[in-house]
Design a protein around this motif. Structure first.
Motif, PDB file in Angstrom:
ATOM      1  N   GLY A   1       6.368  13.563-105.756  1.00 32.15           N
ATOM      2  CA  GLY A   1       6.698  12.576-104.723  1.00 32.15           C
ATOM      3  C   GLY A   1       5.738  12.573-103.747  1.00 32.15           C
ATOM      4  N   ALA A   2       5.996  11.993-102.461  1.00 35.93           N
ATOM      5  CA  ALA A   2       4.974  12.042-101.516  1.00 35.93           C
ATOM      6  C   ALA A   2       5.433  12.497-100.144  1.00 35.93           C
ATOM      7  CB  ALA A   2       4.303  10.349-101.654  1.00 35.93           C
ATOM      8  N   ILE A   3       4.578  12.885 -99.405  1.00 34.85           N
ATOM      9  CA  ILE A   3       4.949  13.034 -98.103  1.00 34.85           C
ATOM     10  C   ILE A   3       3.756  12.797 -97.027  1.00 34.85           C
ATOM     11  CG2 ILE A   3       4.271  15.673 -98.231  1.00 34.85           C
ATOM     12  CD1 ILE A   3       6.595  16.273 -96.431  1.00 34.85           C
ATOM     13  N   GLY A   4       4.053  12.214 -95.855  1.00 34.46           N
ATOM     14  CA  GLY A   4       3.090  11.970 -95.043  1.00 34.46           C
ATOM     15  C   GLY A   4       3.482  12.112 -93.714  1.00 34.46           C
ATOM     16  N   ALA A   5       2.164  12.093 -92.585  1.00 38.12           N
ATOM     17  CA  ALA A   5       2.588  12.215 -91.250  1.00 38.12           C
ATOM     18  C   ALA A   5       2.040  10.775 -90.725  1.00 38.12           C
ATOM     19  CB  ALA A   5       2.041  13.401 -90.749  1.00 38.12           C
ATOM     20  N   ALA A   6       2.565  10.311 -89.672  1.00 40.37           N
ATOM     21  CA  ALA A   6       2.307   9.263 -89.026  1.00 40.37           C
ATOM     22  C   ALA A   6       2.308   9.194 -87.420  1.00 40.37           C
ATOM     23  CB  ALA A   6       2.852   7.967 -89.602  1.00 40.37           C
ATOM     24  N   ALA A   7       1.623   8.416 -86.533  1.00 36.08           N
ATOM     25  CA  ALA A   7       1.645   8.616 -85.213  1.00 36.08           C
ATOM     26  C   ALA A   7       3.011   7.858 -84.563  1.00 36.08           C
ATOM     27  CB  ALA A   7       0.464   7.757 -84.734  1.00 36.08           C
ATOM     28  N   SER A   8       3.644   7.003 -85.315  1.00 32.98           N
ATOM     29  CA  SER A   8       4.577   6.358 -84.965  1.00 32.98           C
ATOM     30  C   SER A   8       5.872   6.224 -86.013  1.00 32.98           C
ATOM     31  CB  SER A   8       4.430   4.853 -84.130  1.00 32.98           C
ATOM     32  OG  SER A   8       4.005   4.106 -85.444  1.00 32.98           O
ATOM     33  N   GLU A   9       7.149   5.974 -85.683  1.00 31.01           N
ATOM     34  CA  GLU A   9       8.251   5.895 -86.429  1.00 31.01           C
ATOM     35  C   GLU A   9       7.732   4.502 -87.410  1.00 31.01           C
ATOM     36  OE1 GLU A   9      12.913   5.120 -86.719  1.00 31.01           O
ATOM     37  OE2 GLU A   9      12.220   4.818 -84.790  1.00 31.01           O
ATOM     38  N   ALA A  10       7.326   3.541 -86.741  1.00 34.49           N
ATOM     39  CA  ALA A  10       6.962   2.139 -87.598  1.00 34.49           C
ATOM     40  C   ALA A  10       5.741   2.511 -88.692  1.00 34.49           C
ATOM     41  CB  ALA A  10       6.533   1.140 -86.411  1.00 34.49           C
ATOM     42  N   ASP A  11       4.890   3.174 -88.262  1.00 38.14           N
ATOM     43  CA  ASP A  11       3.792   3.795 -89.126  1.00 38.14           C
ATOM     44  C   ASP A  11       4.314   4.672 -90.380  1.00 38.14           C
ATOM     45  OD1 ASP A  11       1.797   1.993 -87.772  1.00 38.14           O
ATOM     46  OD2 ASP A  11       1.255   4.112 -86.570  1.00 38.14           O
ATOM     47  N   ALA A  12       5.213   5.768 -90.056  1.00 37.79           N
ATOM     48  CA  ALA A  12       5.782   6.466 -91.110  1.00 37.79           C
ATOM     49  C   ALA A  12       6.505   5.492 -92.148  1.00 37.79           C
ATOM     50  CB  ALA A  12       6.650   7.314 -90.532  1.00 37.79           C
ATOM     51  N   ARG A  13       7.505   4.497 -91.531  1.00 34.25           N
ATOM     52  CA  ARG A  13       8.351   3.814 -92.252  1.00 34.25           C
ATOM     53  C   ARG A  13       7.370   2.927 -93.256  1.00 34.25           C
ATOM     54  NH1 ARG A  13      11.399   2.084 -88.927  1.00 34.25           N
ATOM     55  NH2 ARG A  13      13.238   3.316 -89.705  1.00 34.25           N
ATOM     56  N   ARG A  14       6.347   2.320 -92.657  1.00 41.28           N
ATOM     57  CA  ARG A  14       5.217   1.510 -93.443  1.00 41.28           C
ATOM     58  C   ARG A  14       4.404   2.348 -94.657  1.00 41.28           C
ATOM     59  NH1 ARG A  14       3.483  -1.362 -89.802  1.00 41.28           N
ATOM     60  NH2 ARG A  14       2.311   0.262 -88.606  1.00 41.28           N
ATOM     61  N   GLU A  15       4.133   3.535 -94.181  1.00 45.42           N
ATOM     62  CA  GLU A  15       3.340   4.435 -95.263  1.00 45.42           C
ATOM     63  C   GLU A  15       4.523   4.818 -96.495  1.00 45.42           C
ATOM     64  OE1 GLU A  15       1.571   7.728 -93.302  1.00 45.42           O
ATOM     65  OE2 GLU A  15       0.477   6.544 -92.024  1.00 45.42           O
ATOM     66  N   ALA A  16       5.867   4.952 -95.866  1.00 42.12           N
ATOM     67  CA  ALA A  16       6.828   5.348 -97.082  1.00 42.12           C
ATOM     68  C   ALA A  16       7.036   3.979 -97.907  1.00 42.12           C
ATOM     69  CB  ALA A  16       8.013   5.928 -96.189  1.00 42.12           C
ATOM     70  N   TYR A  17       6.975   2.914 -97.465  1.00 50.11           N
ATOM     71  CA  TYR A  17       7.254   1.620 -98.129  1.00 50.11           C
ATOM     72  C   TYR A  17       6.200   1.390 -99.275  1.00 50.11           C
ATOM     73  CZ  TYR A  17      10.995  -0.322 -95.209  1.00 50.11           C
ATOM     74  OH  TYR A  17      12.156  -0.684 -94.715  1.00 50.11           O
ATOM     75  N   LEU A  18       4.766   2.034 -98.516  1.00 42.09           N
ATOM     76  CA  LEU A  18       3.665   1.449 -99.411  1.00 42.09           C
ATOM     77  C   LEU A  18       3.682   2.443-100.536  1.00 42.09           C
ATOM     78  CD1 LEU A  18       1.062   1.156 -96.933  1.00 42.09           C
ATOM     79  CD2 LEU A  18       1.533  -0.717 -98.474  1.00 42.09           C
TER      80      LEU A  18
END
Length: 95
Positions: free
Chosen positions: A32-49
């Motif tokens: 799978g994939a895991i990541g960190a982001a500065a905001s909730e919107a960025d985290a959701r966008r990265e998960a979508y990608l």
């Protein structure tokens, strides 16, 4: 932690101190994939990608006859066909 869904693939988003995290399980492989982001919107966008990349890989594999991605679909198709036969027999027996 919140469970969400995009294109039929589940993912999770949660917050830590000053950071948002996301986690996507690839249902077609052990990974799978895991990541960190500065905001909730960025985290959701990265998960979508990430999910869209997984879906694109699966579609590419399917067009090149890689049946690893198709196995879950075939299993569901068979299960639904069995259910259809069962319901038809049950319906016939109750009429």
């Amino acid at each position: 932690m919140r469970n969400e869904n995009h294109l039929g693939i589940a993912f999770q988003i949660w917050s830590g101190p000053q950071t948002w995290f996301w986690f996507v399980v690839n249902p077609h492989q052990n990974g799978g994939a895991i990541g960190a982001a500065a905001s909730e919107a960025d985290a959701r966008r990265e998960a979508y990608l990430s999910i869209e990349e997984i879906s694109a890989e699966c579609q590419t594999a399917a067009t090149h006859r890689n049946y690893d991605c198709l196995a879950p679909l075939i299993c569901w198709k068979g299960a639904l066909e069995n259910l259809d036969r069962f319901l038809a027999a049950f319906n016939h027996a109750t009429v």
